[in-house]
Design a protein around this motif. Structure first.
Motif, PDB file in Angstrom:
ATOM      1  N   LYS A  35      71.743  24.716  54.535  1.00  0.00           N
ATOM      2  CA  LYS A  35      72.186  23.348  54.805  1.00  0.00           C
ATOM      3  C   LYS A  35      70.964  22.430  54.910  1.00  0.00           C
ATOM      4  O   LYS A  35      69.964  22.789  55.532  1.00  0.00           O
ATOM      5  N   GLY A  36      71.070  21.256  54.296  1.00  0.00           N
ATOM      6  CA  GLY A  36      69.973  20.303  54.349  1.00  0.00           C
ATOM      7  C   GLY A  36      70.308  19.031  53.611  1.00  0.00           C
ATOM      8  O   GLY A  36      71.441  18.835  53.146  1.00  0.00           O
ATOM      9  N   TYR A  37      69.324  18.157  53.478  1.00  0.00           N
ATOM     10  CA  TYR A  37      69.489  16.874  52.789  1.00  0.00           C
ATOM     11  C   TYR A  37      69.098  17.062  51.321  1.00  0.00           C
ATOM     12  O   TYR A  37      67.940  16.948  50.948  1.00  0.00           O
TER      13      TYR A  37
ATOM     14  N   GLY B 187      60.733  18.432  54.445  1.00  0.00           N
ATOM     15  CA  GLY B 187      61.472  18.404  55.713  1.00  0.00           C
ATOM     16  C   GLY B 187      62.958  18.147  55.575  1.00  0.00           C
ATOM     17  O   GLY B 187      63.562  17.494  56.438  1.00  0.00           O
ATOM     18  N   ARG B 188      63.590  18.688  54.526  1.00  0.00           N
ATOM     19  CA  ARG B 188      65.004  18.416  54.266  1.00  0.00           C
ATOM     20  C   ARG B 188      65.968  19.420  54.916  1.00  0.00           C
ATOM     21  O   ARG B 188      67.157  19.153  54.996  1.00  0.00           O
ATOM     22  N   TRP B 189      65.465  20.563  55.337  1.00  0.00           N
ATOM     23  CA  TRP B 189      66.371  21.567  55.896  1.00  0.00           C
ATOM     24  C   TRP B 189      66.915  21.142  57.259  1.00  0.00           C
ATOM     25  O   TRP B 189      66.176  20.637  58.098  1.00  0.00           O
ATOM     26  N   THR B 190      68.209  21.370  57.453  1.00  0.00           N
ATOM     27  CA  THR B 190      68.806  21.253  58.789  1.00  0.00           C
ATOM     28  C   THR B 190      69.129  22.644  59.325  1.00  0.00           C
ATOM     29  O   THR B 190      69.050  22.883  60.522  1.00  0.00           O
TER      30      THR B 190
ATOM     31  N   MET C   7      62.173  21.586  49.385  1.00  0.00           N
ATOM     32  CA  MET C   7      63.100  21.277  50.485  1.00  0.00           C
ATOM     33  C   MET C   7      62.367  21.452  51.807  1.00  0.00           C
ATOM     34  O   MET C   7      62.543  20.652  52.738  1.00  0.00           O
ATOM     35  N   GLY C   8      61.533  22.503  51.877  1.00  0.00           N
ATOM     36  CA  GLY C   8      60.761  22.738  53.096  1.00  0.00           C
ATOM     37  C   GLY C   8      59.600  21.781  53.242  1.00  0.00           C
ATOM     38  O   GLY C   8      59.365  21.227  54.324  1.00  0.00           O
TER      39      GLY C   8
END
Length: 314
Positions: free
Chosen positions: A81-83, A72-75, A68-69
């Motif tokens: 929270k993320g994509y 670049g999926r984290w918001t 996820m990191g």
């Protein structure tokens, strides 16, 4: 079968690199193809990561959180929270947002509401552009990860194939020379290989004994025993039946001029013969025994290649 497998992996990796660099496939098709390569040669982590890209991420797995990191999926990582969706979903959303961006037109308005309308228009443009930027970033990072994985496989296999082709050609040349000049040596090689494959202490000792006999037989073939002597480097060297190293060195001395090469071969032969002889009576690992045999084979090949050259003028 092994060569066929290696060629298949190399071909698949080459296709994937072209697919990525030329943008020939959709994200879903690319991942399916990369998954096939990962099943052949990928680590468990890579295989699981590609599965995440096809099926979606989760918050319960360490590899999932790691990538996820990376992608670049984290918001908001602290809030988890993320994509989380698969790459194909983000690619579809990216295409839709790009279409949406192209259809957004500047409103034709005036009057009291003009400023508010224009402000909303700018906010919509910015939100769409930011969303496109985020999705593009995710896709770009995923493709970069796949490209790195495939590149490593491709260049590793290219190097393996090159190494195999170089060694196979050299092996054919050496086998031909051994067969022509000392066929009895070639007959002993399968026995060594068989015993080395067994791997136990007794088999390794027997393999090294045979390796030493191969060197002795080799010396007898290329330079038979004689009562004569030869002057090498100012020393009179005897060439009797039990002077196998001397006779190999005499053969080399007669064939090449380079003092440095003579010295290197003589030192390699001496060290090799000592290690093989010592290993017959001491514990030697299977890996060391294989290295000693391979070194012996390469040394015989080098000496025979020297022998195939024109003799030096006396």
């Amino acid at each position: 079968m092994e060569q066929s497998r290696s060629e298949h992996i190399l071909e698949l990796a080459k296709e994937l690199l072209d697919d990525i660099e030329l943008s020939r496939l959709s994200a879903e098709s690319l991942l399916l193809k990369a998954s096939r390569l990962a099943r052949w040669v990928g680590s468990d982590e890579i295989k699981y990561w590609i599965k995440l890209e096809m099926q979606g991420y989760n918050a319960s797995n360490e590899i999932s959180l790691k990538y996820m990191g990376i992608t670049g999926r984290w918001t908001d990582k602290s809030a988890n929270k993320g994509y989380w969706g698969p790459l194909a979903q983000h690619e579809a959303a990216l295409e839709a947002e790009n279409i949406k961006l192209r259809t957004i037109t500047t409103p034709d308005t005036s009057g009291d509401w003009a400023f508010r309308v224009m402000q909303m228009h700018e906010q919509q443009l910015m939100a769409t552009s930011n969303y496109i930027s985020i999705l593009s970033g995710i896709k770009s990072r995923v493709l970069a990860q796949i490209h790195n994985f495939v590149s490593e496989i491709y260049y590793e296999k290219e190097f393996d194939n090159l190494s195999e082709s170089i060694f196979e050609k050299y092996k054919r040349d050496v086998d031909t020379l051994i067969s022509a000049h000392c066929g009895n040596v070639l007959e002993q090689i399968p026995s060594v290989m068989s015993r080395l494959a067994d791997g136990d202490t007794e088999s390794i000792s027997q393999a090294l004994t045979t390796t030493r006999r191969i060197i002795d037989s080799f010396a007898d073939s290329i330079f038979p025993p004689t009562d004569e002597t030869i002057n090498i480097g100012g020393n009179e060297v005897t060439l009797g039946a039990n002077k196998h190293q001397n006779r190999i060195n005499a053969f080399i001395h007669q064939k090449i001029e380079s003092k440095s090469r003579k010295t290197k071969i003589r030192q390699n032969l001496s060290n090799l013969y000592d290690r093989v002889s010592t290993g017959v009576h001491n514990d030697v690992s299977a890996e060391e025994a294989r290295a000693l045999f391979l070194n012996t084979y390469l040394l015989l090949g080098e000496v025979l290649h020297i022998g195939s050259q024109k003799p030096l003028p006396q």
